[in-house]
Motif scaffolding. Structure first.
Motif, PDB file in Angstrom:
ATOM      1  N   LEU A  23      27.394 -10.805 -33.374  1.00  0.00           N
ATOM      2  CA  LEU A  23      27.332 -11.587 -31.969  1.00  0.00           C
ATOM      3  C   LEU A  23      27.997 -12.954 -31.951  1.00  0.00           C
ATOM      4  O   LEU A  23      27.908 -13.556 -33.065  1.00  0.00           O
ATOM      5  N   LEU A  62      27.482 -10.753 -26.365  1.00  0.00           N
ATOM      6  CA  LEU A  62      28.966 -10.662 -26.530  1.00  0.00           C
ATOM      7  C   LEU A  62      29.460 -10.323 -27.902  1.00  0.00           C
ATOM      8  O   LEU A  62      28.856 -11.321 -28.755  1.00  0.00           O
ATOM      9  N   PHE A  63      29.914  -9.508 -28.429  1.00  0.00           N
ATOM     10  CA  PHE A  63      30.421  -9.035 -29.683  1.00  0.00           C
ATOM     11  C   PHE A  63      31.641 -10.261 -29.981  1.00  0.00           C
ATOM     12  O   PHE A  63      32.183 -10.726 -29.027  1.00  0.00           O
ATOM     13  N   LEU A  65      34.074 -10.271 -31.708  1.00  0.00           N
ATOM     14  CA  LEU A  65      35.366  -9.896 -31.619  1.00  0.00           C
ATOM     15  C   LEU A  65      36.034 -10.002 -30.202  1.00  0.00           C
ATOM     16  O   LEU A  65      37.192  -9.822 -29.973  1.00  0.00           O
ATOM     17  N   GLN A  66      35.103  -9.731 -29.009  1.00  0.00           N
ATOM     18  CA  GLN A  66      35.606  -9.709 -27.904  1.00  0.00           C
ATOM     19  C   GLN A  66      36.122 -10.924 -27.389  1.00  0.00           C
ATOM     20  O   GLN A  66      36.948 -11.031 -26.581  1.00  0.00           O
ATOM     21  N   ALA A  67      36.007 -12.010 -28.210  1.00  0.00           N
ATOM     22  CA  ALA A  67      36.597 -13.447 -27.780  1.00  0.00           C
ATOM     23  C   ALA A  67      37.552 -13.866 -28.764  1.00  0.00           C
ATOM     24  O   ALA A  67      37.995 -14.905 -28.297  1.00  0.00           O
ATOM     25  N   ASP A  68      38.040 -12.970 -29.333  1.00  0.00           N
ATOM     26  CA  ASP A  68      39.210 -13.200 -30.309  1.00  0.00           C
ATOM     27  C   ASP A  68      40.275 -13.636 -29.676  1.00  0.00           C
ATOM     28  O   ASP A  68      40.887 -13.215 -28.441  1.00  0.00           O
TER      29      ASP A  68
END
Ligand SMILES: Cc1cc2nc3c(=O)[nH]c(=O)nc-3n(C[C@H](O)[C@H](O)[C@H](O)COP(=O)(O)OP(=O)(O)OC[C@H]3O[C@@H](n4cnc5c(N)ncnc54)[C@H](O)[C@@H]3O)c2cc1C
Ligand code: FES
Ligand code: FES
Lengths: 162, 277
Positions: A23, A62-63, A65-68
């Motif tokens: 997360l 939020l994972f 990786l979603q914010a990459d």
């Protein structure tokens, strides 16, 4: 199976290699951003609030990786004890801080509010803070703090309405 | 213990669908506000963020909402007032200010959780879904989607967009029952009414939240040909109770089913009369 990602945190690009289920909250705290608080981990309390591309998000739901590839601002990116942000100053001056646990998340929500609405009324402030719970203060001083911060920021920008 | 086996972020919906079909444990990832909280989740995540599904537009008398649009995206978009002020009211009473930045329309429809604020409005607005399946794109009405058991229907399918017809002479009404503004509401009612002068030409009412899924109230048709008064609205409220008696469920100790049955006629009547007058 680890995955790589890049985040711009408080203006600096950083690379990480993480388990895909990590997360964002855990990534940030492990990377030293301890101002991002670990509260309910359910999206209910707002203690973990950060900005992603300027919008407040609960980093606990939020994972990472979603914010990459995106830009993240934590409370550390707003100010520090030597150079506090006007919102931080206003919270301290009005006595809006007791245990302090909710404050970083709250200030991130206030920052987003004042960025889009420099002169919010009480209803708009309460609405913007609806995702940030406080167990100590009863909210009255915090609303005062937001009004004070808003006025100071407007004055700094040369906008003397009041 | 959560176990994410792999993560993909394909660039097109068709690639997302292909990946999902190659694994029995694949889950589409939209806002993540639900999936990230599933403690025993074991799956491969297919993140839809690069699939071009975050769009909102008004064209040919329809409001088209891409599945990855968030509630905040919708609240900020001028076209969102198209279905009526009550649509904005339903959007703005969703969760709290922070979570609205994350919740997507596609994730909410696919999850179809009891507290989905838009379930009843989408029923009465005659909304439809644009869906991708192996043979290509297809459209399904929201009402059929609900009747088809959404989870079953969505096996091997991906929601691309939500479509809401914009009808100029239709009034949308919405009400929700809750203790505070940010509480999960255990009951939602929505109504859509068309009138000629003061006479009702068409009336649709739906209830959601306290039922296994959103339900249309057939007694709403009693309003057709009449003038909408408080007593007519109460008659529809009683019809709703008659149709839903014994079906109401609630996991919320603040709102036991017996209490919800008691207030249902009032919530429906308030929605119809308070919202449309
Ligand atoms: C504190 C809190 C309060 C909330 N309050 C409310 C409220 O009052 N009202 C309300 O309506 N909601 C509320 N929600 C949101 C709700 O509970 C769900 O979390 C949300 O609707 C899920 O949306 P998402 O985009 O985050 O989906 P995700 O968590 O990403 O996905 C949810 C499900 O949908 C599937 N899915 C996602 N997109 C698609 C697609 N395009 N096609 C097919 N399947 C797909 C996923 O595989 C998953 O099974 C709240 C959430 C939180 C955390
Ligand atoms: S810790 Fe994230 S909302 Fe409470
Ligand atoms: S100051 Fe203690 S939780 Fe807010």
């Amino acid at each position: 199976m680890k995955k790589n990602l890049k985040l711009q945190i408080n203006g600096t690009w950083k690379e990480f290699s993480i388990e895909p289920g990590t997360l964002l909250l855990d990534l940030l705290r492990t990377a030293g951003y301890q101002g991002v608080k670990d509260g309910c981990r359910e999206g209910e309390c707002g203690a973990c609030t950060v900005h992603i591309d300027g919008r407040p998000i609960n980093s606990c739901t939020l994972f990472a990786l979603q914010a990459d590839g995106r830009s993240i601002t934590t409370i550390e990116g707003l100010g520090n004890p030597d150079h506090p942000h006007p919102i931080q100053e206003a919270f301290v001056e009005t006595g809006a801080v007791q245990c302090g646990f909710c404050i970083p998340g709250k200030i991130m929500s206030v920052k987003a509010l004042l960025d889009r609405n420099p002169d919010p009324d009480e209803h708009q402030i309460r609405e913007a803070l609806s995702g940030n719970l406080c167990r100590c203060t009863g909210y009255v001083k915090q609303i005062e703090a937001v009004k004070l911060a808003a006025r100071r920021i407007r004055e700094k920008k040369g906008d003397h309405h009041e | 213990m959560r176990k994410i086996l792999d993560y993909h972020a394909p660039a097109a919906p068709i690639d997302a669908l292909r990946i999902s079909q190659s694994s029995t444990k694949a889950r589409f990832l939209a806002g993540g506000s639900y999936l990230s909280r599933e403690k025993t989740l074991e799956c491969t995540l297919i993140d839809l963020k690069n699939c071009g599904l975050a769009h909102i537009s008004e064209a040919n008398g329809n409001l088209r909402i891409g599945a990855m649009s968030t509630i905040t995206d919708l609240l900020l978009h001028p076209a969102s007032s198209g279905p009526g002020k009550a649509f904005l009211q339903a959007l703005s009473s969703t969760g709290h200010a922070i979570v609205r930045n994350q919740i997507t329309i596609g994730g909410s429809i696919a999850g179809m959780l009891p507290w989905f604020n838009l379930a009843a409005p989408l029923m009465v607005l005659d909304a439809s879904l644009l869906v991708l399946e192996s043979s290509g794109e297809t459209t399904i009405s929201f009402r059929s989607f609900v009747a088809n058991k959404p989870r079953e229907y969505l096996k091997n399918r991906l929601i691309l967009a939500l479509n809401i017809p914009l009808v100029s002479d239709r009034e949308l009404c919405f009400s929700r029952l809750s203790l505070t503004e940010v509480d999960f509401a255990p009951m939602f009612a929505a109504a859509s009414i068309s009138r000629e002068g003061e006479t009702v030409k068409a009336a649709y009412v739906a209830v959601s939240g306290c039922l296994p899924g959103p339900v249309m109230i057939s007694g709403a048709s009693e309003l057709i040909g009449k003038k909408l008064s408080r007593s007519e609205a109460e008659t529809v409220g009683q019809a709703a109770l008659h149709e839903l008696q014994g079906k109401i469920i609630s996991a919320n100790p603040n709102f036991p089913p017996a209490y919800l049955e008691e207030v249902l006629p009032v919530v429906v009547a308030d929605c119809l009369y308070g919202g449309a007058n």
